[in-house]
Design a protein around this motif. Structure first.
Motif, PDB file in Angstrom:
ATOM      1  N   ASN A  68       7.809  -3.107  -0.282  1.00  0.00           N
ATOM      2  CA  ASN A  68       6.455  -2.728  -0.210  1.00  0.00           C
ATOM      3  C   ASN A  68       5.984  -1.681  -1.300  1.00  0.00           C
ATOM      4  O   ASN A  68       5.004  -1.074  -1.100  1.00  0.00           O
ATOM      5  CB  ASN A  68       5.971  -2.341   0.993  1.00  0.00           C
ATOM      6  CG  ASN A  68       5.569  -3.657   2.029  1.00  0.00           C
ATOM      7  OD1 ASN A  68       5.534  -4.765   1.491  1.00  0.00           O
ATOM      8  ND2 ASN A  68       5.980  -3.664   3.325  1.00  0.00           N
ATOM      9  N   GLY A 105      -3.259  -0.126  -7.016  1.00  0.00           N
ATOM     10  CA  GLY A 105      -2.726  -1.498  -6.726  1.00  0.00           C
ATOM     11  C   GLY A 105      -2.830  -1.805  -5.362  1.00  0.00           C
ATOM     12  O   GLY A 105      -3.267  -1.150  -4.390  1.00  0.00           O
ATOM     13  N   PRO A 106      -2.183  -3.231  -5.334  1.00  0.00           N
ATOM     14  CA  PRO A 106      -2.178  -3.591  -3.697  1.00  0.00           C
ATOM     15  C   PRO A 106      -1.560  -2.879  -2.815  1.00  0.00           C
ATOM     16  O   PRO A 106      -1.924  -3.075  -1.564  1.00  0.00           O
ATOM     17  CB  PRO A 106      -1.794  -5.023  -3.975  1.00  0.00           C
ATOM     18  CG  PRO A 106      -1.146  -5.119  -5.279  1.00  0.00           C
ATOM     19  CD  PRO A 106      -1.582  -3.891  -6.073  1.00  0.00           C
ATOM     20  N   GLN A 107      -0.570  -2.454  -3.096  1.00  0.00           N
ATOM     21  CA  GLN A 107       0.416  -1.584  -2.203  1.00  0.00           C
ATOM     22  C   GLN A 107      -0.235  -0.368  -1.856  1.00  0.00           C
ATOM     23  O   GLN A 107       0.166   0.247  -0.655  1.00  0.00           O
ATOM     24  CB  GLN A 107       1.646  -1.059  -3.062  1.00  0.00           C
ATOM     25  CG  GLN A 107       2.624  -2.564  -3.144  1.00  0.00           C
ATOM     26  CD  GLN A 107       3.714  -2.004  -4.447  1.00  0.00           C
ATOM     27  OE1 GLN A 107       3.807  -0.626  -4.640  1.00  0.00           O
ATOM     28  NE2 GLN A 107       4.562  -2.903  -4.648  1.00  0.00           N
TER      29      GLN A 107
END
Length: 267
Positions: free
Chosen positions: A36, A59-61
């Protein structure tokens, strides 16, 4: 996740910002597990070890890292590593945690780690969750299932998952470090929900490590939430795990364990 970055791969100004909090970094060992974080490493500083993780702030993380930062102040230090600092610099978000020594939990039958893991689960259930909106696992589960539920049992799962208990929701052996006690890490997926959910997640992990489904359920029955949960709630949850995990992780040992558990429940 893309290839994990090393310490020297981070921009110079980002490394400088980290060292403003941690002190000069004289060594860095990248984490060998986890998926992750674009960057995850144990940093050796003049004052000792720090675990640092993070990624691009846009970002998505980043959502997961912000989730983890939000819940950390509510977690006792004897359960989870304390968040020491947070850096946002040049489009990067990095979190620095207290370093906790330990090995990944052994969940196999007869393991001496099992009582320590049980103690950690009980501590989690006693924590008052942070007042962050839209963290109900029932809503998340409903969205994840969408219209793709493969059975009536799976469709029913979200209706049983409502509650106000803190739920880690990813209690796998990689997220449990054992030394004199069990420490739970990686809180990116925490939610609120019914008290039986975390023990139920561990049932699947126990089956994957060699427990018979019935024995795994007997172990989970030591927790009031699981023992007192409606039988159909547990059955629906087991069926929904198969539905969700077969989409992305069909051939993993954990998904196979979920199938075995669901077959046991529905047999």
């Amino acid at each position: 996740m893309s290839i994990r970055l090393d310490w020297q791969d981070l921009p110079m100004d980002v490394r400088a910002a980290v060292q403003d909090h941690a002190g000069p970094v004289i060594g860095a060992e990248s984490a060998s597990v986890g998926r992750n974080s674009a960057f995850a490493a144990t940093l050796t500083t003049q004052d000792g070890l720090v675990f640092c993780k993070g990624g691009r702030s846009d970002g998505p993380q980043a959502v997961m890292h912000r989730n983890e930062a939000a819940v950390n102040p509510f977690l006792p230090e004897e359960l989870a590593p304390h968040l020491l600092w947070r850096v946002e610099q040049d489009g990067w978000l990095l979190l620095g945690f207290q370093y906790v020594a330990g090995r990944h939990a052994d969940l196999s039958p007869g393991s001496p780690d099992l009582p320590l893991v049980a103690a950690a689960i009980k501590k989690i259930s006693d924590i008052t969750p942070p007042p962050v909106p839209q963290r109900a696992i029932a809503d998340h589960w409903q969205t994840a299932l969408g219209n793709g539920a493969t059975s009536e049992w799976a469709e029913r799962a979200p209706q049983y998952m409502c509650g106000s208990t803190l739920v880690h929701s990813d209690l796998n052996p990689l997220n449990i470090l054992v030394a004199d006690a069990a420490h739970v890490v990686d809180w990116a997926w925490w939610r609120t929900g019914a008290a039986w959910i975390d023990p139920a997640f561990v049932v699947v992990r126990l089956v994957a490590e060699g427990h018979q489904p019935s024995h795994a359920e007997e172990w989970a029955a030591q927790f009031d939430g699981f023992r007192e949960a409606p039988s159909k709630a547990i059955t629906a949850f087991a069926a929904s795990l198969v539905c969700l995990w077969e989409r992305k992780f069909a051939d993993t040992d954990t998904t196979k364990a979920a199938r075995r558990w669901a077959e046991h429940r529905c047999g």
